[in-house]
Write a protein that holds these residues in place. Structure first.
Motif, mmCIF file in Angstrom:
data_model
loop_
_atom_site.group_PDB
_atom_site.id
_atom_site.type_symbol
_atom_site.label_atom_id
_atom_site.label_comp_id
_atom_site.label_asym_id
_atom_site.label_seq_id
_atom_site.Cartn_x
_atom_site.Cartn_y
_atom_site.Cartn_z
ATOM 1 N N PHE A 180 0.837 -1.211 0.000
ATOM 2 C CA PHE A 180 0.000 0.000 0.000
ATOM 3 C C PHE A 180 0.866 1.253 0.000
ATOM 4 O O PHE A 180 0.620 2.201 -0.764
ATOM 5 C CB PHE A 180 -0.915 -0.001 1.226
ATOM 6 N N ASN A 184 1.088 4.142 -2.926
ATOM 7 C CA ASN A 184 0.592 5.469 -2.561
ATOM 8 C C ASN A 184 1.703 6.373 -2.019
ATOM 9 O O ASN A 184 1.432 7.315 -1.275
ATOM 10 C CB ASN A 184 -0.526 5.332 -1.512
ATOM 11 N N ARG A 187 1.259 10.159 -2.641
ATOM 12 C CA ARG A 187 0.121 10.728 -1.916
ATOM 13 C C ARG A 187 0.425 10.838 -0.425
ATOM 14 O O ARG A 187 0.081 11.840 0.229
ATOM 15 C CB ARG A 187 -1.126 9.871 -2.141
ATOM 16 N N CYS A 219 -4.519 5.054 6.960
ATOM 17 C CA CYS A 219 -4.794 5.374 5.559
ATOM 18 C C CYS A 219 -5.134 4.112 4.767
ATOM 19 O O CYS A 219 -6.072 4.099 3.951
ATOM 20 C CB CYS A 219 -3.588 6.065 4.927
ATOM 21 N N GLU A 220 -4.366 3.054 5.008
ATOM 22 C CA GLU A 220 -4.625 1.787 4.303
ATOM 23 C C GLU A 220 -6.010 1.254 4.619
ATOM 24 O O GLU A 220 -6.743 0.822 3.732
ATOM 25 C CB GLU A 220 -3.553 0.765 4.691
ATOM 26 N N ASP A 223 -8.877 3.216 2.983
ATOM 27 C CA ASP A 223 -9.091 2.843 1.585
ATOM 28 C C ASP A 223 -9.712 1.465 1.448
ATOM 29 O O ASP A 223 -10.543 1.228 0.569
ATOM 30 C CB ASP A 223 -7.759 2.860 0.827
ATOM 31 N N ALA A 224 -9.297 0.531 2.311
ATOM 32 C CA ALA A 224 -9.710 -0.863 2.145
ATOM 33 C C ALA A 224 -11.003 -1.200 2.876
ATOM 34 O O ALA A 224 -11.835 -1.966 2.364
ATOM 35 C CB ALA A 224 -8.603 -1.802 2.626
ATOM 36 N N PRO A 226 -13.234 1.222 5.173
ATOM 37 C CA PRO A 226 -13.534 2.424 5.969
ATOM 38 C C PRO A 226 -14.637 2.237 7.000
ATOM 39 O O PRO A 226 -14.527 2.727 8.131
ATOM 40 C CB PRO A 226 -13.934 3.457 4.907
ATOM 41 N N TRP A 249 -6.969 12.776 4.359
ATOM 42 C CA TRP A 249 -6.516 11.723 3.445
ATOM 43 C C TRP A 249 -7.398 11.645 2.196
ATOM 44 O O TRP A 249 -6.905 11.465 1.081
ATOM 45 C CB TRP A 249 -6.492 10.391 4.167
ATOM 46 N N GLN A 250 -8.690 11.804 2.378
ATOM 47 C CA GLN A 250 -9.609 11.626 1.258
ATOM 48 C C GLN A 250 -9.731 12.869 0.381
ATOM 49 O O GLN A 250 -9.878 12.755 -0.843
ATOM 50 C CB GLN A 250 -10.984 11.212 1.790
ATOM 51 N N ARG A 257 -4.751 8.345 -5.722
ATOM 52 C CA ARG A 257 -4.445 7.115 -4.986
ATOM 53 C C ARG A 257 -3.864 6.077 -5.934
ATOM 54 O O ARG A 257 -4.191 6.049 -7.124
ATOM 55 C CB ARG A 257 -5.708 6.530 -4.346
ATOM 56 N N ARG A 260 -5.956 -0.099 -6.210
ATOM 57 C CA ARG A 260 -6.140 -1.022 -5.092
ATOM 58 C C ARG A 260 -6.051 -2.455 -5.568
ATOM 59 O O ARG A 260 -6.507 -2.787 -6.657
ATOM 60 C CB ARG A 260 -7.503 -0.796 -4.435
#
Length: 265
Positions: A180, A184, A187, A219-220, A223-224, A226, A249-250, A257, A260
């Protein structure tokens, strides 16, 4: 004098049994001769369909031989019955070939099993928390260039965050986190450059999580998974902290990003 119908049906049954035995014998002979199974099936089906076609011809001949002294309506009925029987024999011949070809056609690939639901955990083992934090610290130092943080506080936060990782993914989570971070990298660097200690927007929209290495794990998970992360966070850690960090982050970074992985949880 013709044989009674039951006796004729019994004779047909005998031929059926003999035919089945003959098919087994011919199949064995051809198989031992090295003929491919699909060829054997098609050859036997062709013989069977040919026999049915021959029977159809005999049946059609009956249309020219109605019962003696039959009336005109009876003759019409006889012809119609003969034609119906002949048509059904044609269907049987076609079906014989179709079934033989289906029998040797490679089976369609089975659908992949439905993905199983992730298995939640009540508590992340301390050893796992330590290993993930060590990886996060290494990544954080590289990406943020910052090492002044409370390791004890990071351990407490990470113990909660890791309960949003499925039990079956725990063993490989360090590698997942490193992947990840690699995807990223730009970012994450923008996030720390803008909002981290000494960042250009640190005073305006600072979130305490930006100062800690577990922020990479958060952060991971944002994204994966939430919703899962929010669920374990509520009641365990100050809710506003996650909300503010999630917004940074978003929506606070312009760098796209990384793509994924398909099995991210």
């Amino acid at each position: 004098m013709p044989e009674p119908v039951p006796q004729r049906q019994a004779a047909i049954t005998v031929y059926g049994d003999r035919a089945a035995a003959a098919l087994r014998q011919v199949t064995s002979v051809l198989d031992n001769a090295g003929v491919a199974p699909e060829e054997i099936q098609e050859l036997l089906a062709l013989i069977q369909a040919g026999a049915i076609e021959g029977a159809q011809g005999d049946v059609l001949d009956l249309a020219e031989r109605p019962p003696p002294d039959a009336t005109a309506p009876a003759v019409q009925g006889w012809v119609a019955a003969v034609e119906a029987a002949a048509a059904e024999l044609a269907h049987i011949a076609d079906r014989t070939m179709t079934l033989a070809r289906l029998a040797v056609r490679p089976a369609a690939p089975t659908a992949p099993p439905a993905p199983s639901l992730p298995t939640p955990i009540d508590e992340a083992p301390q050893e796992q928390v330590e290993q993930v934090l060590a990886a996060a610290e290494r990544l954080f130092a590289e990406l943020a260039g910052h090492t002044d943080y409370s390791r004890e506080a990071s351990l407490e936060t990470l113990a909660v965050v890791l309960t949003a990782v499925a039990a079956e993914d725990q063993a490989g989570y360090v590698a997942q986190l490193e992947d990840f971070a690699a995807r990223n990298r730009d970012r994450l660097m923008e996030l720390y450059r803008k909002y981290g200690p000494g960042g250009e927007l640190a005073r305006l929209e600072r979130s305490g999580l930006v100062e800690h290495p577990e922020s990479i794990v958060i952060c991971e998970r944002l994204d994966a998974a939430p919703m899962w992360l929010q669920g374990v966070w509520d009641g365990e850690i100050e809710e506003l902290t996650l909300e503010r960090f999630a917004q940074l982050w978003q929506f606070g970074c312009h760098t796209p990003r990384g793509s994924r992985p398909s099995r991210a949880r």
